[in-house]
Design an enzyme around this catalytic site. Structure first.
Site, PDB file in Angstrom:
ATOM      1  CE  LYS A  70       1.919   6.347  -9.759  1.00 30.74           C
ATOM      2  NZ  LYS A  70       2.541   6.345  -8.579  1.00 30.74           N
ATOM      3  CG  HIS A 198       3.240   3.357  -2.709  1.00 31.34           C
ATOM      4  ND1 HIS A 198       3.570   2.344  -3.022  1.00 31.34           N
ATOM      5  CD2 HIS A 198       2.300   3.608  -3.046  1.00 31.34           C
ATOM      6  CE1 HIS A 198       2.867   1.900  -4.268  1.00 31.34           C
ATOM      7  NE2 HIS A 198       1.977   2.897  -3.985  1.00 31.34           N
ATOM      8  CD  GLU A 276      -2.210   6.525  -1.582  1.00 30.21           C
ATOM      9  OE1 GLU A 276      -1.275   6.462  -1.999  1.00 30.21           O
ATOM     10  OE2 GLU A 276      -2.361   7.530  -0.508  1.00 30.21           O
TER      11      GLU A 276
HETATM   12  C1  LIG Z   1       1.843   5.415  -7.776  1.00 32.12           C
HETATM   13  C2  LIG Z   1       1.378   5.687  -6.292  1.00 32.12           C
HETATM   14  C3  LIG Z   1       0.325   4.720  -6.252  1.00 32.12           C
HETATM   15  C4  LIG Z   1      -0.230   3.669  -6.893  1.00 32.12           C
HETATM   16  O1  LIG Z   1       0.453   2.450  -7.040  1.00 32.12           O
HETATM   17  P1  LIG Z   1      -0.026   1.229  -7.337  1.00 32.12           P
HETATM   18  O2  LIG Z   1       1.381   0.420  -7.270  1.00 32.12           O
HETATM   19  O3  LIG Z   1      -0.113   1.350  -8.970  1.00 32.12           O
HETATM   20  O4  LIG Z   1      -1.026   0.496  -6.849  1.00 32.12           O
HETATM   21  C5  LIG Z   1      -0.539   5.028  -4.948  1.00 32.12           C
HETATM   22  N1  LIG Z   1      -0.138   5.963  -4.182  1.00 32.12           N
HETATM   23  C6  LIG Z   1       0.937   6.973  -4.448  1.00 32.12           C
HETATM   24  C7  LIG Z   1       1.573   7.997  -3.236  1.00 32.12           C
HETATM   25  C8  LIG Z   1       1.779   6.659  -5.463  1.00 32.12           C
HETATM   26  O5  LIG Z   1       2.824   7.146  -5.936  1.00 32.12           O
END
Ligand SMILES: *Cc1c(COP(=O)(O)O)cnc(C)c1O
Length: 393
Positions: A70, A198, A276
């Site tokens: 994303k 997260h 992630e």
């Molecule tokens: C947006 C998102 C990420 C990436 O987050 P960053 O802050 O760019 O590292 C990873 N996992 C999930 C589920 C997300 O929604």
């Protein structure tokens, strides 16, 4: 008299504000690219993608990175990460197809959206993308109906204190319900592998990770006692970068050494870790180059209108709550000036206090560290101004 007092005191000189050191490498690259390409132009530097990926691997050797596409799903970037051996985090069937089509293996993809449409679940099953997250019972029923036997990670709600973008307001189960949900997953024939969380994007506060790991280890122990053996911890994304020179409070090495220590303290050696990262891997690689298309003098300052704006590659100012540092190739005395995008909307103002020299039509204005959450959230063609072309160099 102590000898130090006999030493001649240096005369006090006021500290001059040093102008920022420009990186000649980046500026030479921009000059070369301007000969070949029109602007707006998003330059993605492959060597920086590699540097970030290797840095992640070095600092968290026991954690497998799944690039969260994303942040920037441009096919050239995905190809580069596939070549580096990365795995991928996708949130929709479109993202899944994007990485699969370029050659990523289905067992290297996590479908990390806790709420998935039935169509997307069917796509995942057909593509054999078996690992996914969930955070509620209704989702478990949906998964077990459309993807029997899927491997699931329960996403829990954790603190997002100090993160620029909060990602726990909409997703994440309460930790006290974790065991019940994992047991439910098992009873429906799914494979409950572990826990994900997260801590929010641009997470400057390492405490969020440390606490989340502690909560996770509590769930691991409880589940183990009650007969469900968990083995995977997904640390999510959030790893922060410097968006502008000298930005304080960001030190990836220090942050990850604390995370490593916490992992060693709380989990046994058989536990598998994944993460992630999105912004961390792609943000620093991006340099956006725009040009001045017009200028005027209003509100007592110079206004410069650029060929990219908030509806374009600066969309991160809205969706990512991001601020950027505007630089110019032209040198000279700097003045507080306003920078605006090309659309008719007054909202499309990028800065009213940018420090730039006097600029002329066609002069380049560029921004570094803008590879994540920029091009991908741009409106495709609002007012007829297309967003930047991306070039991987
Ligand atoms: C947006 C998102 C990420 C990436 O987050 P960053 O802050 O760019 O590292 C990873 N996992 C999930 C589920 C997300 O929604």
């Amino acid at each position: 008299m102590p000898s130090t007092l006999l030493k001649k005191q240096r005369p006090f000189t006021p500290k001059l504000l040093k102008s920022k050191v420009e990186l000649p490498g980046v500026e030479n690259l921009i000059r070369a690219m301007l000969k070949k390409h029109r602007t707006p132009l998003m330059i993605i530097r492959r060597n920086v993608l590699e540097r970030q990926f290797q840095l992640f691997r070095k600092c968290l050797p026991q954690v497998t990175p799944y690039y969260a596409i994303k942040a920037n799903p441009h096919p050239d970037i995905l190809r580069a990460f596939i070549e580096m051996g990365a795995s991928f985090d996708v949130a929709s069937a479109w993202e899944m197809k994007q990485v699969l089509r370029l050659g990523a293996a289905p067992n290297r993809i996590i479908f990390a959206n806790t709420i998935k449409s039935v169509d997307d679940l069917i796509s995942a099953r057909r593509s054999r993308v078996r690992l996914m997250t969930f955070d509620s019972e209704p989702e478990l029923y949906k998964i077990s109906e459309h993807y029997p036997g899927a491997h699931v990670l329960l996403r829990i709600k954790v603190a997002n204190r100090g993160s620029t973008v909060n990602l726990s307001l909409k997703f994440g189960a309460d930790a006290e319900n974790a065991f019940g949900l994992l047991r439910k997953a098992k009873s429906l024939g799914l494979v409950p592998l572990g826990i994900s969380f997260h801590v929010g994007s641009q997470a400057k506060n390492v405490e969020n990770y440390l606490q989340a790991l502690e909560i996770t280890s509590g769930i691991f122990s409880e589940a183990g006692r009650k007969g469900i053996l968990l083995k995977t911890v997904d640390l999510g994304g959030g790893f922060p970068i410097q968006h502008f020179e000298g930005e304080m409070g960001i030190n990836f090495e220090r942050m990850t050494s604390q995370i490593r220590k916490q992992i060693r303290k709380l989990f046994d050696e058989k536990t598998e870790f994944i993460a992630e990262p999105g912004r961390f891997l792609v943000g620093p690689a991006g340099v956006l180059v725009t040009q001045v298309i017009g200028r005027t003098f209003r509100n007592n300052k110079n206004y410069y209108y650029l060929n990219d704006g908030i509806y374009g590659d600066f969309s991160g100012m809205v969706f990512d709550h991001c601020t950027y540092e505007f630089r110019t190739l032209r040198r000279g005395q700097k003045y507080l000036s306003a920078l605006a995008g090309p659309t008719c909307d007054s909202f499309d103002t990028l800065s009213t206090d940018a420090e730039v020299p006097e600029l002329y039509v066609n002069d380049a204005v560029y921004v570094k560290n803008i590879g994540a959450y920029s091009s991908c959230s741009a409106a495709a063609n609002f007012n007829g101004f297309p967003p930047a072309k991306t070039v991987l160099v």
